[in-house]
Design an enzyme around this catalytic site. Sequence first.
Site, PDB file in Angstrom:
ATOM      1  NE  ARG A   1       0.379  13.496  11.291  1.00 36.75           N
ATOM      2  CZ  ARG A   1       0.685  12.251  11.662  1.00 36.75           C
ATOM      3  NH1 ARG A   1       1.396  11.481  10.868  1.00 36.75           N
ATOM      4  NH2 ARG A   1       0.276  11.761  12.815  1.00 36.75           N
TER       5      ARG A   1
ATOM      6  CG  PHE B   1       8.424   7.020   1.922  1.00 33.00           C
ATOM      7  CD1 PHE B   1       8.547   5.743   1.387  1.00 33.00           C
ATOM      8  CD2 PHE B   1       9.498   7.900   1.793  1.00 33.00           C
ATOM      9  CE1 PHE B   1       9.731   5.348   0.759  1.00 33.00           C
ATOM     10  CE2 PHE B   1      10.680   7.514   1.179  1.00 33.00           C
ATOM     11  CZ  PHE B   1      10.795   6.223   0.650  1.00 33.00           C
TER      12      PHE B   1
ATOM     13  CG  ASP C   1       2.478   5.209   0.455  1.00 28.99           C
ATOM     14  OD1 ASP C   1       2.975   5.743   1.474  1.00 28.99           O
ATOM     15  OD2 ASP C   1       2.235   3.983   0.375  1.00 28.99           O
ATOM     16  CB  SER C   2       4.615   1.501  -2.858  1.00 27.81           C
ATOM     17  OG  SER C   2       4.841   1.232  -1.489  1.00 27.81           O
TER      18      SER C   2
ATOM     19  CG  ASP D   1       7.665   9.475   7.765  1.00 26.11           C
ATOM     20  OD1 ASP D   1       8.574   8.911   8.408  1.00 26.11           O
ATOM     21  OD2 ASP D   1       6.485   9.529   8.146  1.00 26.11           O
TER      22      ASP D   1
ATOM     23  CB  CYS E   1      10.541   5.147  11.898  1.00 29.25           C
ATOM     24  SG  CYS E   1      10.198   4.106  10.470  1.00 29.25           S
TER      25      CYS E   1
HETATM   26  N1  SAH Z   1       4.365   9.976   6.628  1.00 26.73           N
HETATM   27  C1  SAH Z   1       3.297   9.044   6.899  1.00 26.73           C
HETATM   28  C2  SAH Z   1       3.806   7.680   7.317  1.00 26.73           C
HETATM   29  C3  SAH Z   1       4.732   6.993   6.345  1.00 26.73           C
HETATM   30  S1  SAH Z   1       4.925   5.308   6.639  1.00 26.73           S
HETATM   31  C4  SAH Z   1       2.334   9.677   7.900  1.00 26.73           C
HETATM   32  O1  SAH Z   1       2.609  10.757   8.452  1.00 26.73           O
HETATM   33  O2  SAH Z   1       1.282   9.090   8.160  1.00 26.73           O
HETATM   34  C5  SAH Z   1       5.783   4.750   5.263  1.00 26.73           C
HETATM   35  C6  SAH Z   1       4.982   4.600   3.978  1.00 26.73           C
HETATM   36  O3  SAH Z   1       5.898   4.243   2.939  1.00 26.73           O
HETATM   37  C7  SAH Z   1       3.914   3.533   3.942  1.00 26.73           C
HETATM   38  O4  SAH Z   1       2.685   4.123   3.651  1.00 26.73           O
HETATM   39  C8  SAH Z   1       4.314   2.570   2.805  1.00 26.73           C
HETATM   40  O5  SAH Z   1       3.208   2.142   2.029  1.00 26.73           O
HETATM   41  C9  SAH Z   1       5.219   3.447   1.967  1.00 26.73           C
HETATM   42  N2  SAH Z   1       6.287   2.783   1.197  1.00 26.73           N
HETATM   43  C10 SAH Z   1       7.096   1.781   1.564  1.00 26.73           C
HETATM   44  N3  SAH Z   1       8.034   1.542   0.614  1.00 26.73           N
HETATM   45  C11 SAH Z   1       7.797   2.406  -0.390  1.00 26.73           C
HETATM   46  C12 SAH Z   1       8.433   2.695  -1.645  1.00 26.73           C
HETATM   47  N4  SAH Z   1       9.515   2.003  -2.040  1.00 26.73           N
HETATM   48  N5  SAH Z   1       7.953   3.677  -2.411  1.00 26.73           N
HETATM   49  C13 SAH Z   1       6.856   4.372  -2.015  1.00 26.73           C
HETATM   50  N6  SAH Z   1       6.228   4.191  -0.842  1.00 26.73           N
HETATM   51  C14 SAH Z   1       6.683   3.215  -0.037  1.00 26.73           C
END
Ligand code: SAH
Length: 394
Positions: free
Chosen positions: A206, A225, A247-248, A297, A337
């Site tokens: 970040r 994400f 995000d979902s 991510d 990850c």
């Molecule tokens: N970048 C973030 C962490 C991401 S974790 C940070 O720095 O804090 C991954 C995220 O992807 C989660 O919040 C989850 O809700 C979301 N996610 C999972 N599958 C998804 C999809 N198909 N479309 C959108 N978001 C999704």
Amino acid sequence: MKTIRLKPGKDRSLLRRHPWVFDGAIATGGADAGETVRVESHEGQFLAWGAFSPASRIRVRVWSFDEAQRIDAAFLRTLLARAIALRTRLGIDSDGLRLVHGESDGLPGLIVDRYGDTLVAQFTASGVERWKAELADALIELTGCPRLYERSDTSSRKREGLAEATGWLRGSGDTALTLNEHGWRLGLDIAHGHKTGYYLDQRDSRQVCYQYTKRLGFARVLNCFSYTGGFTVAALAGGAGHVTSIDSSGPALEQAAANLALNGFDAARATFMDADVNASLRLFLGEGRQFDAIVLDPPKLAPTAAHAERAARAYKDINRLAFKLLSPGGVLFTFSCAGGIGVELFHKIVASAGLDAGVDGPIVQRLGGACDHPMTVNFPEGEYLKGLVIMKSS
Ligand code: SAH
């Protein structure tokens, strides 16, 4: 003390100090969940002291390779003290940090994160489950934190045959907290958020996103994400004109919007989309939209190497779409990850996504987990988070 005898030749990985014994390596012996066992080679040579997990494929997790070591509360306290001292020496610029990172800190199955004066722990294996009370007492005493919340609601716990367990282990109170990271304020909820509430492992990345934004002056940023908007806040702090976050998870996006307000950013500089990333990227492509920086991510798409092939296609697809959506000279911050996808394979996937998209551009930086999520050379499974910063040619 119960003894586990290995099959002939199955002592090699313990001799290399890898901390796991799989069920298939065991010739004889058994014990209760979490009980300390002595592990011996087929010839009867001492190899390690470990915790037995009767329901897991990882049947023993090592506490110590030293035959003279007593496995008791004092020993566990020493391991915790060492882990905490390491973080103190690292001098991390945040009041949210990982104090204990499982096997890498010699404490298999234990995760402890600190958010201000609150600790959040995950006990994901039978050994640490058995010593929970002693570990909790030692953590409170060593950190001076008054509160410890348990988030043992992970899928790995199921594989250990352990039921979910959540709630206050020590202290009590509100589970909504505010964290300070790189001078930004980030709200989170340790009871309802993902993992222990926040993705602390992405702290350094970040900061990298903030620095690139500051130097390159991105007008339009897309954070895919986004969870609670960590990268969104980073980009806005770096001066990004507008950030779209996808995000979902509805609650994560609500928190992300609140995090913007918490940092005093104008709400007009951000858009939040409760949507599927893959579908949204296709939609944007159809609309001819472009972004100057994109963060990808995604969650763990390959939990183990067995899932790697299907996951590779999923990673490639989102990276290909992102490459196409980048404006000339734009920057992609892309991550995986998934423990099942190694650094090399990830590079190959991203390279082939670029080829398919017809996009060229140098990798300007490689990224990984923050330093409070250490790895050890004898435990390659500890390496899971990797990232690339790629600059699209103009
Ligand atoms: N970048 C973030 C962490 C991401 S974790 C940070 O720095 O804090 C991954 C995220 O992807 C989660 O919040 C989850 O809700 C979301 N996610 C999972 N599958 C998804 C999809 N198909 N479309 C959108 N978001 C999704």
